[in-house]
Design an enzyme around this catalytic site. Structure first.
Site, PDB file in Angstrom:
ATOM      1  N   LYS A 184      49.801  42.469  50.023  1.00 31.22           N
ATOM      2  CA  LYS A 184      48.240  42.659  51.002  1.00 31.22           C
ATOM      3  C   LYS A 184      48.327  42.940  51.464  1.00 31.22           C
ATOM      4  O   LYS A 184      49.054  42.227  52.979  1.00 31.22           O
ATOM      5  CB  LYS A 184      47.363  41.440  49.542  1.00 31.22           C
ATOM      6  CG  LYS A 184      47.781  41.740  48.871  1.00 31.22           C
ATOM      7  CD  LYS A 184      47.280  41.880  48.010  1.00 31.22           C
ATOM      8  CE  LYS A 184      47.916  41.543  45.795  1.00 31.22           C
ATOM      9  NZ  LYS A 184      47.152  42.467  44.958  1.00 31.22           N
TER      10      LYS A 184
HETATM   11  C1  LIG Z   1      47.860  40.918  43.569  1.00 33.63           C
HETATM   12  C2  LIG Z   1      46.474  41.586  42.909  1.00 33.63           C
HETATM   13  C3  LIG Z   1      45.805  40.289  41.767  1.00 33.63           C
HETATM   14  C4  LIG Z   1      46.880  39.366  41.759  1.00 33.63           C
HETATM   15  O1  LIG Z   1      47.131  38.698  43.161  1.00 33.63           O
HETATM   16  P1  LIG Z   1      48.161  37.754  42.961  1.00 33.63           P
HETATM   17  O2  LIG Z   1      48.921  36.535  44.291  1.00 33.63           O
HETATM   18  O3  LIG Z   1      49.824  38.800  43.158  1.00 33.63           O
HETATM   19  O4  LIG Z   1      48.382  36.256  41.825  1.00 33.63           O
HETATM   20  C5  LIG Z   1      44.677  40.482  41.404  1.00 33.63           C
HETATM   21  N1  LIG Z   1      43.900  41.551  40.733  1.00 33.63           N
HETATM   22  C6  LIG Z   1      43.964  42.496  41.760  1.00 33.63           C
HETATM   23  C7  LIG Z   1      43.275  43.835  42.281  1.00 33.63           C
HETATM   24  C8  LIG Z   1      45.295  42.836  42.811  1.00 33.63           C
HETATM   25  O5  LIG Z   1      45.696  43.755  43.562  1.00 33.63           O
END
Ligand SMILES: *Cc1c(COP(=O)(O)O)cnc(C)c1O
Length: 390
Positions: A184
């Site tokens: 991210k």
């Molecule tokens: C990355 C992501 C998640 C989940 O996040 P985590 O921290 O990996 O649990 C949920 N929704 C979207 C759209 C994402 O890109």
């Protein structure tokens, strides 16, 4: 073609994060401490919200929000089929049913015109996602949700720092959730933060993440009296460790720098690929500001999933990371089995998702590597076209 492997993503970590992690380790306070509180404050500020609640992942954050809003068995939640699977899974985790609506082919977010048609007496919430960080329509979802008297939950896991019409992602709904997996915009290794203006909702999420303890029991800002072993509700351990939070604090302090570098990478790709006749580049509304989670391009109409997969495979064989972001959620094996979904249910999401591919994307990706990626991409597309004609 590439003399060194180019990964799909790479976190942007500096000496500041190292120093903050060391500070935590030397302090002896490894959980429920000042780093978590600072991270919450920094993320809430960035989203323009009053409260932040740090959790162990974005998925856990979404789950806590749904639980706090009382979404459960028998309820339906309207959401998009074109997202990372977690955004729909959390609806199943609380025992409710995801109701998908198709996407708009330009922004790749839910088509706002389809939302009201999906509402039933069981609808309990709308869960919107900024697909690949694109905040298009968030204001419209908020208006629709208000009119229908349904809470809007914003899965902003891909959109920290992005804005739409001057408003910050995470602040459009009753609550927003960010995720900090290493791919991210910023990372804590694993982790997330819930943001909201609703202090009751924030307190409920704080309690849920900390085994259902009353807020103040070492989980929130202000300590109240009570016993550490008194549990008000069925809770979970979704806390974020101080080590993870420290990484996040360093990342948030460097947020503008990190995002600026990602913007520069996106610009390099755009410049290199602008005139490629076989590609559709990300289309961003002029009123939106992106912080760039990924750079996802789409093969033009007429290309098949097999050809797209061959392009990804070809790039990987040359040491270049590429991925099929995102396969449709409703076509995942367990969604097909549980709900009987099949091809054709959400034609736009399906048509888009079988032709999209994510390119290597991070702030430190220089012009030379971007050019290498684009050249290899072009060669692989030409090969896929030849093979498509055989
Ligand atoms: C990355 C992501 C998640 C989940 O996040 P985590 O921290 O990996 O649990 C949920 N929704 C979207 C759209 C994402 O890109």
């Amino acid at each position: 073609m590439s003399d060194h492997p180019i990964p799909l993503s790479r976190p942007d970590l500096s000496a500041l994060e190292e120093e903050l992690v060391l500070r935590v380790m030397r302090s002896g306070r490894l959980a429920i401490g000042p780093m978590q509180e600072e991270l919450e404050a920094l993320v809430a500020e960035r989203a323009g919200c009053r409260h932040g609640v740090a959790v162990s992942s974005g998925t856990a954050g979404l789950f806590c929000v749904l639980r706090s809003l009382g979404v459960g068995p028998g309820d339906e939640v309207i959401t998009t089929p074109l997202s990372f699977v977690a955004s729909a899974n959390v609806i199943l985790h609380v025992g409710a049913t995801p109701v998908f609506v198709d996407v708009d082919p330009v922004s790749l977010n839910m088509d706002p015109r389809l939302i009201e048609g999906a509402v039933t007496d069981q609808t309990k919430a709308i869960l919107a996602v900024e697909a690949f960080g694109n905040p298009a329509y968030m204001d419209e979802y908020a208006r629709i949700a208000a009119r229908l008297e349904l809470p809007l939950i914003e899965d902003s896991c891909e959109a920290l720092g992005a804005t739409h019409k001057g408003r910050r992602c995470g602040s459009f709904g009753r609550a927003g959730v960010f995720g900090f997996y290493p791919n991210k915009q910023i990372t804590t290794g694993e982790g997330g933060v819930i943001v909201t203006d609703d202090s009751r909702l924030a307190d409920q999420c704080r309690s849920l993440r900390n085994q259902g303890r009353p807020v103040g029991m070492g989980s929130g800002a202000s300590a109240r009296t009570g016993s550490w072993l008194s549990h008000e509700r069925l809770g979970y351990n979704f806390r974020l460790s101080e080590v993870c939070a420290a990484i996040g604090v360093g990342q948030m302090r460097r947020f503008d720098e990190i995002v600026e570098k990602r913007r520069a990478t996106a610009e390099r790709y755009t410049r290199c690929l602008l005139d490629h006749g076989d590609l559709v580049l990300p289309t961003i509304d002029a009123r939106s500001e992106m912080t760039w989670f990924v750079f996802v391009v789409r093969l033009a109409a007429g290309f098949t999933a097999d050809q797209r997969n061959a392009v990804i495979e070809g790039m990987r064989n040359h040491g270049i990371g590429a991925a099929d972001y995102f396969p449709c959620i409703h076509l995942m094996p367990f969604y097909r089995e549980k709900f009987g979904f099949r091809e054709g249910n959400f034609p736009i999401a399906e048509s888009v998702s079988q032709r999209t591919l994510a390119l290597p994307f991070f702030g430190e990706l220089g012009m030379r590597d971007v050019e290498l990626v684009c050249q290899t991409l072009s060669v692989m597309i030409d090969r896929a076209k030849l093979r498509g004609r055989e």
